[in-house]
Design an enzyme around this catalytic site. Structure first.
Site, PDB file in Angstrom:
ATOM      1  N   GLU A  14      -5.416  -3.918  -1.959  1.00  0.00           N
ATOM      2  CA  GLU A  14      -6.070  -5.095  -1.564  1.00  0.00           C
ATOM      3  C   GLU A  14      -6.786  -5.763  -2.330  1.00  0.00           C
ATOM      4  OE1 GLU A  14      -4.903  -2.186   1.598  1.00  0.00           O
ATOM      5  OE2 GLU A  14      -5.422  -1.986  -0.385  1.00  0.00           O
ATOM      6  N   TRP A  62     -22.664  15.449   6.735  1.00  0.00           N
ATOM      7  CA  TRP A  62     -21.538  15.169   6.181  1.00  0.00           C
ATOM      8  C   TRP A  62     -21.487  15.883   4.719  1.00  0.00           C
ATOM      9  CZ3 TRP A  62     -18.288  12.575   8.576  1.00  0.00           C
ATOM     10  CH2 TRP A  62     -18.684  11.751   9.840  1.00  0.00           C
ATOM     11  N   LYS A  72     -17.238  16.847   8.042  1.00  0.00           N
ATOM     12  CA  LYS A  72     -18.474  16.623   9.010  1.00  0.00           C
ATOM     13  C   LYS A  72     -18.839  18.157   9.677  1.00  0.00           C
ATOM     14  CE  LYS A  72     -20.708  14.151  12.380  1.00  0.00           C
ATOM     15  NZ  LYS A  72     -20.647  13.010  13.505  1.00  0.00           N
ATOM     16  N   THR A  87       0.780  -1.325  -0.039  1.00  0.00           N
ATOM     17  CA  THR A  87       0.054   0.204  -0.141  1.00  0.00           C
ATOM     18  C   THR A  87       0.845   1.371   0.146  1.00  0.00           C
ATOM     19  OG1 THR A  87      -0.070   0.126   2.244  1.00  0.00           O
ATOM     20  CG2 THR A  87      -1.782  -1.289   1.233  1.00  0.00           C
TER      21      THR A  87
END
Length: 542
Positions: free
Chosen positions: A330, A443, A438, A185
């Site tokens: 992944e 949101w 937020k 990653t």
């Protein structure tokens, strides 16, 4: 016994054997580090991969050993991929854009036994060599070079090494669950983690992405993988090109817009794949040069969400269909691709454009769901937002070197994305869990705000972050990089949001900066932006 079918292990070596046998004369074009073009074909790549695998055995490398690459997209890198994985070793692609400390950590964590490298990366190799504890063989990807020999005593030269391999080498008959490649990653927080792919998972991923409802690949394509082979295995394109017999055009280090436009036009590229920052440069170069990109029928955008204005530019100016895709290291990496269904063929233009903006639906082999903060599955109604999770035949279970599973108790991988999914499976990334804003308990998607900001012709790049606010906890602001020669104002950019988002979602400020920091795979480092600009609104109030 009623009967039986043949059973063969799913092996990467079969991909290159197929390409070498049935697509022998299909060209592989690659730009060398010196700038010249090399022309070879699938027959040569197959023969060279066998010889190289034999030569690696002669060096003492064994099945299961990790063999690293530090290289551009070129014909030698392609041969290494098939040689290493086909011989039962693990091809570990290293990202040269990582910090040296992360590069050293990854090499040592993987316990690499050998490393192939292009000359571009000589300084990284020489600077890190004494810290690389397990590497026994440094292999320069070229012919004999006096400068390289002097800088790295004992270096092995690729062209000499492959000459010592056997023409009669036979690929080992491996178990299909044998590991074949290792990708780490990008490590935006903490140390990078390795995803270890197997022959089986890679082969199933290759079948899936080649399907018409995914990337729609065939022997009729000329494919330009701008996405590097060190970025989640170039999204699996080298494997899929071998499976389908497509012509490959490999850009080497020439990732600037002018070089890519030249390759597309000269080599008649029909499909190109890369991250949004690449396409921004390419569009600017095409406009400057007057190129019509006549042969480019499709481009695939992944890595991060593409601005609607970018997709529109490809469609309206160049007749190029943009396929939005989503995935991660992944997931090997493709998890979705935005191909339309039969019922969408006659959609009105505006509805079709809106459908194309999302990341698409999963191919067979991947399943998606969204959940709330307690892990409860949420409805796939295209409106409800939740944490995106996935499972499937090519999704990581356990990271390299770890004993504990990375999955939820009921067997799903949490992607770190916030998304919606509709009844047909079309998924739209609304934000990263760590990047969503937020404000007053509600949101706000940073992805939506960024797409609007970069639609301003004077903005080259934009990031939306949450800045501290005494009343609302945080409010959205835009961090923008001006386009060359442009002088957009804060008011002009904020005015772009009217009627596009709810009034309370409109950013409170625009801050101009010279550059937005990116990680090794071209994604914006918003944690760095929050550190630098997170107090913008508080400071303006004092």
């Amino acid at each position: 016994m009623l009967g039986a079918m043949m059973k063969q292990n799913l092996l990467i070596s079969d991909l290159i054997e197929h390409a070498g046998k049935y697509h022998a004369d299909t060209a592989i074009i690659s730009r060398e580090t010196a700038g010249d073009l090399n022309t070879t074909n699938w027959a040569d790549v197959a023969a060279s991969a066998r010889k190289l695998s034999s030569a690696l055995e002669n060096l003492g490398l064994e099945q299961g050993d990790r063999v690293a690459t530090l290289a551009w997209n070129n014909h030698r890198h392609l041969k290494i991929w098939f040689a290493v994985s086909g011989g039962g070793m693990v091809c570990h692609t290293l990202n040269p854009r990582l910090f040296p400390e992360q590069f050293i950590f990854i090499c040592n964590d993987a316990a690499d036994k050998a490393i192939f490298f292009d000359k571009t990366f000589m300084p990284l190799i020489t600077g890190a060599r004494e810290h690389l504890r397990t590497i026994k063989h440094f292999i320069y990807m070229g012919g004999h070079d006096a400068e390289v020999a002097a800088a790295l005593p004992g270096v092995v030269f690729f062209d000499d090494l492959i000459l010592g391999g056997s023409d009669d080498y036979t690929w080992p008959d491996l178990d299909e669950d044998t590991p074949c490649s290792l990708c780490y990653t990008s490590g935006t927080t903490g140390n990078p983690k390795g995803a270890l792919y197997t022959n089986r998972s890679t082969m199933l991923h290759t079948f899936a992405i080649s399907l018409p409802d995914c990337l729609n690949l065939s022997s009729q394509e000329t494919i330009l993988p701008v996405v590097p082979m060190f970025h989640a295995n170039a999204w699996g394109i080298p494997y899929a090109a071998a499976m389908t017999g497509a012509k490959l055009v490999m850009p080497g280090p020439g990732l600037d817009g002018d070089s890519l436009v030249g390759l597309i036009d000269e080599q008649q590229v029909t499909l190109a794949l890369g991250v949004p920052t690449i396409w921004m440069m390419l569009l600017a170069s095409a406009e400057k040069s007057g190129s019509k990109l006549e042969t480019l029928r499709r481009n695939v955008i992944g890595g991060s969400a593409a601005a609607p204005s970018m997709i529109a530019a490809f469609r309206e100016k160049y007749g190029c269909e943009t396929i939005h895709a989503w995935g991660m290291t992944e997931t090997s990496p493709v998890g979705t691709a935005n191909q339309i269904k039969g019922k969408h063929l006659h959609l009105e233009d505006d509805a079709m454009v809106n459908l194309r903006l999302g990341q698409g639906r999963p191919p067979f082999g991947i399943d998606l769901r969204i959940v709330d903060e307690t892990g409860k599955p949420l409805p796939h109604d295209g409106k409800t937002e939740g944490a995106l999770q996935c499972r499937g035949h090519w999704v990581v279970d356990t990271y390299f070197g770890n004993e504990s599973s990375s999955l939820t108790k009921d067997g799903w991988f949490d992607t770190g994305d916030v998304s919606t999914i509709d009844a047909d499976g079309y998924m739209v990334i609304r934000d990263r869990t760590k990047d969503i804003i937020k404000s007053g308990g509600e949101w706000i998607s940073s992805v939506d705000l960024e797409g609007i900001a970069v639609s301003h012709p004077g903005v080259a790049m934009a990031a939306a972050i949450g800045a501290k606010h005494p009343k609302w906890d945080e409010r959205p602001i835009i961090i923008a990089v001006k386009a060359d020669g442009a002088e957009p104002t804060e008011d002009e950019i904020i005015a772009m949001f009217a009627d596009k988002v709810a009034k309370w979602q409109i950013p409170d400020a625009v801050v101009f900066t010279d550059a937005i920091p990116l990680n090794g795979t071209g994604k914006m480092l918003k944690n760095k932006l929050r550190e630098k600009f997170g107090d913008t609104l508080v400071k303006r109030m004092t």
